[in-house]
Design an enzyme around this catalytic site. Structure first.
Site, PDB file in Angstrom:
ATOM      1  N   CYS A 142       0.820  -1.221   0.000  1.00  0.00           N
ATOM      2  CA  CYS A 142       0.000   0.000   0.000  1.00  0.00           C
ATOM      3  C   CYS A 142       0.850   1.265   0.000  1.00  0.00           C
ATOM      4  CB  CYS A 142      -0.915   0.021   1.218  1.00  0.00           C
ATOM      5  SG  CYS A 142      -2.043  -1.359   1.232  1.00  0.00           S
ATOM      6  N   HIS A 283      -3.556   6.773   3.543  1.00  0.00           N
ATOM      7  CA  HIS A 283      -3.964   5.521   2.896  1.00  0.00           C
ATOM      8  C   HIS A 283      -5.316   5.110   3.479  1.00  0.00           C
ATOM      9  CE1 HIS A 283      -4.186   1.573   1.388  1.00  0.00           C
ATOM     10  NE2 HIS A 283      -3.811   0.945   2.493  1.00  0.00           N
ATOM     11  N   ASN A 313     -10.221  -0.390   0.226  1.00  0.00           N
ATOM     12  CA  ASN A 313      -8.761  -0.273   0.252  1.00  0.00           C
ATOM     13  C   ASN A 313      -8.209  -0.658  -1.127  1.00  0.00           C
ATOM     14  OD1 ASN A 313      -6.020  -0.636   0.557  1.00  0.00           O
ATOM     15  ND2 ASN A 313      -6.158  -1.774   2.473  1.00  0.00           N
TER      16      ASN A 313
HETATM   17  N1  ACO Z   1     -17.846  -9.908   8.619  1.00  0.00           N
HETATM   18  C1  ACO Z   1     -18.237 -10.348   9.839  1.00  0.00           C
HETATM   19  N2  ACO Z   1     -17.379 -10.719  10.784  1.00  0.00           N
HETATM   20  C2  ACO Z   1     -16.069 -10.677  10.496  1.00  0.00           C
HETATM   21  C3  ACO Z   1     -15.588 -10.233   9.260  1.00  0.00           C
HETATM   22  C4  ACO Z   1     -16.528  -9.842   8.297  1.00  0.00           C
HETATM   23  N3  ACO Z   1     -16.195  -9.400   7.079  1.00  0.00           N
HETATM   24  N4  ACO Z   1     -14.232 -10.291   9.277  1.00  0.00           N
HETATM   25  C5  ACO Z   1     -13.880 -10.747  10.475  1.00  0.00           C
HETATM   26  N5  ACO Z   1     -14.979 -10.996  11.215  1.00  0.00           N
HETATM   27  C6  ACO Z   1     -15.063 -11.508  12.572  1.00  0.00           C
HETATM   28  C7  ACO Z   1     -13.852 -12.335  12.970  1.00  0.00           C
HETATM   29  O1  ACO Z   1     -13.962 -13.657  12.517  1.00  0.00           O
HETATM   30  C8  ACO Z   1     -13.907 -12.243  14.470  1.00  0.00           C
HETATM   31  O2  ACO Z   1     -14.867 -13.146  14.930  1.00  0.00           O
HETATM   32  P1  ACO Z   1     -14.647 -13.935  16.334  1.00  0.00           P
HETATM   33  O3  ACO Z   1     -14.587 -12.869  17.379  1.00  0.00           O
HETATM   34  O4  ACO Z   1     -15.838 -14.810  16.426  1.00  0.00           O
HETATM   35  O5  ACO Z   1     -13.355 -14.664  16.167  1.00  0.00           O
HETATM   36  C9  ACO Z   1     -14.452 -10.826  14.707  1.00  0.00           C
HETATM   37  O6  ACO Z   1     -15.077 -10.427  13.485  1.00  0.00           O
HETATM   38  C10 ACO Z   1     -13.369  -9.824  15.068  1.00  0.00           C
HETATM   39  O7  ACO Z   1     -12.298  -9.990  14.151  1.00  0.00           O
HETATM   40  P2  ACO Z   1     -11.041  -9.069  14.186  1.00  0.00           P
HETATM   41  O8  ACO Z   1     -10.082  -9.470  13.114  1.00  0.00           O
HETATM   42  O9  ACO Z   1     -10.538  -8.966  15.589  1.00  0.00           O
HETATM   43  O10 ACO Z   1     -11.755  -7.664  13.771  1.00  0.00           O
HETATM   44  P3  ACO Z   1     -11.135  -6.243  13.753  1.00  0.00           P
HETATM   45  O11 ACO Z   1     -11.946  -5.336  14.538  1.00  0.00           O
HETATM   46  O12 ACO Z   1      -9.641  -6.277  14.002  1.00  0.00           O
HETATM   47  O13 ACO Z   1     -11.340  -5.820  12.216  1.00  0.00           O
HETATM   48  C11 ACO Z   1     -10.049  -5.660  10.200  1.00  0.00           C
HETATM   49  C12 ACO Z   1     -10.755  -6.572  11.185  1.00  0.00           C
HETATM   50  C13 ACO Z   1     -11.103  -4.795   9.537  1.00  0.00           C
HETATM   51  C14 ACO Z   1      -9.359  -6.508   9.141  1.00  0.00           C
HETATM   52  C15 ACO Z   1      -9.029  -4.763  10.920  1.00  0.00           C
HETATM   53  O14 ACO Z   1      -8.250  -5.557  11.776  1.00  0.00           O
HETATM   54  C16 ACO Z   1      -8.113  -4.011  10.006  1.00  0.00           C
HETATM   55  O15 ACO Z   1      -8.519  -3.109   9.307  1.00  0.00           O
HETATM   56  N6  ACO Z   1      -6.801  -4.303  10.066  1.00  0.00           N
HETATM   57  C17 ACO Z   1      -5.750  -3.559   9.361  1.00  0.00           C
HETATM   58  C18 ACO Z   1      -5.718  -3.886   7.917  1.00  0.00           C
HETATM   59  C19 ACO Z   1      -4.557  -3.138   7.310  1.00  0.00           C
HETATM   60  O16 ACO Z   1      -4.286  -1.997   7.652  1.00  0.00           O
HETATM   61  N7  ACO Z   1      -3.819  -3.789   6.433  1.00  0.00           N
HETATM   62  C20 ACO Z   1      -2.589  -3.176   5.942  1.00  0.00           C
HETATM   63  C21 ACO Z   1      -2.836  -2.296   4.804  1.00  0.00           C
HETATM   64  S1  ACO Z   1      -3.699  -3.132   3.550  1.00  0.00           S
HETATM   65  C22 ACO Z   1      -2.568  -3.577   2.342  1.00  0.00           C
HETATM   66  O17 ACO Z   1      -1.378  -3.408   2.425  1.00  0.00           O
HETATM   67  C23 ACO Z   1      -3.157  -4.293   1.112  1.00  0.00           C
END
Ligand code: ACO
Length: 358
Positions: A142, A283, A313
């Site tokens: 990214c 970003h 994203n």
């Molecule tokens: N729909 C419903 N539930 C979901 C989904 C979804 N799409 N995705 C995950 N969940 C669930 C998980 O399974 C988990 O369930 P559980 O509690 O029963 O195990 C729960 O939601 C919480 O999951 P987390 O991963 O802890 O959720 P979080 O609040 O961290 O959000 C997310 C996830 C959106 C991916 C977030 O962590 C994030 O944005 N991370 C950073 C991503 C990023 O910056 N990446 C780098 C840049 S991107 C690049 O370089 C291409």
């Protein structure tokens, strides 16, 4: 401001005068953006539609990420990484009022080229019918656009190029695992570009900062193999080794910390405070990450440009797309300071401060 020729008027010898003039001009040389452009696929994929693909909900995606819809390339419409990049570049050149033939370098940030090689930049060069110039890609997740901007900025500063096309483009839909709700709801396709030109005025790109940490690369990666695995390795292909894998939870905190530290480093480098920044273009990974950054920098959300609700994203395309939108809406005034800041696969993170000059 004094002209360069006036600075050396005390030197009588014309040869020495010319040498000093050239050295001063080189020292003062900067790159400035003279045009911005973007292009996104026509197909809109909504959160509601995703409910039919994976176990998710519009409510979860909106609340946890800020995304409402995203754009996805369509084969039928002939959309590809190269097609999007070409259109974004054409739009940027149209705004700048320059022709493809006046471009002397193309640098593109991408991790989803249409082919393993040649590079997207070379394919765009062919599509724009520009001959005999350097064209190459930069792979930095990214952060690809700011890494590419850094390379181009340095080429202009050291005098090897005068006018450069810099783009960020992705077709993440081609490497997303559409059975993984943790990633397929986040990632999307698009392209953004700028035309960089040389200037000796006090404007343009004031600084860029780029960093990487390969030891944390496993938090976000793609391809144990690649999409072009030969048939003999079909069993590996069936396991979809090229699909993107992400530990979103662990990346989340790291993203806010890295974005904050590299944004602060950029401001300190230019003796600027948060109050001096007219617009932050971050970003667009997650609205909660952007809010965390805003809080740490003590910058109100009104001064932070977001469009994640429309595009999701788009990795290296997200900053140039957002910058183009903000520019076309007149949100960055000439003379104002813009802070670009990003974080992504690598891990990589980067920032740039621009004194806006369009
Ligand atoms: N729909 C419903 N539930 C979901 C989904 C979804 N799409 N995705 C995950 N969940 C669930 C998980 O399974 C988990 O369930 P559980 O509690 O029963 O195990 C729960 O939601 C919480 O999951 P987390 O991963 O802890 O959720 P979080 O609040 O961290 O959000 C997310 C996830 C959106 C991916 C977030 O962590 C994030 O944005 N991370 C950073 C991503 C990023 O910056 N990446 C780098 C840049 S991107 C690049 O370089 C291409």
């Amino acid at each position: 401001m004094r002209k360069n020729s006036e600075r050396v008027q005390t030197y009588g010898n014309p040869i020495i005068k010319n040498i000093i003039l050239e050295v001063i001009t080189l020292m003062l040389k900067k790159a400035r953006i003279i045009g911005t452009g973007s292009a996104v696929p026509q197909r809109i994929l909504t959160n509601k539609e995703l409910e039919d693909i994976v176990d998710t909900s519009d409510k979860w995606i909106t609340r946890r990420t800020g995304i409402k819809e995203r754009r996805i390339c369509s084969k039928k419409l002939g959309e590809s990484t190269t097609v999007l990049a070409r259109q974004a570049c054409l739009n940027a050149m149209e705004m700048a009022g320059v022709s493809p033939q006046s471009i002397d370098m193309i640098v593109i940030g991408t991790v989803t080229s249409d082919r393993m090689f040649p590079s997207t930049a070379c394919m765009v060069q062919e599509a724009l019918e520009i001959e005999d110039i350097p064209a190459f890609d930069v792979s930095a997740g990214c952060s690809g656009f700011i890494f590419a901007l850094t390379v181009a900025n340095n080429a202009i500063r050291c005098g090897t190029s005068k006018r450069i096309l810099v783009a960020g483009v992705e077709r993440l839909s081609s490497i997303v695992n559409w059975e993984d709700r943790g990633t397929c709801v986040l990632l999307a396709d698009g392209a953004g570009a700028v035309v960089l030109d040389s200037t000796t005025e006090e404007e343009g790109i004031l600084s860029t900062h780029i960093k990487s940490d390969g030891t944390a690369g496993k938090l976000l990666y793609s391809a144990d193999g690649n999409p072009y695995t030969p048939e003999i390795l079909q069993d590996i292909l069936d396991k979809k080794p090229f699909h993107l894998k992400m530990d979103g939870h662990r990346l989340f905190k790291r993203a806010i910390n890295c974005l904050t530290s590299i944004a602060k480093e950029a401001m300190e480098h230019n003796s600027l405070s948060s109050k001096d920044i007219a617009l932050v273009v971050p970003h667009q990974a997650n609205i909660r990450i952007i809010q965390g950054l805003a809080k740490n920098l003590r910058i109100p959300m009104e001064k932070i440009y977001t469009n994640i609700e429309k595009y999701g994203n788009t990795s290296s395309a997200s900053i140039p797309i957002a910058m183009d939108e903000a520019n076309r809406k007149g949100l960055i005034m000439s003379g104002g300071y813009a802070l670009l800041v990003t974080f992504g696969a690598g891990l990589t993170w980067a920032s740039a401060i621009l004194k806006w000059s369009i």
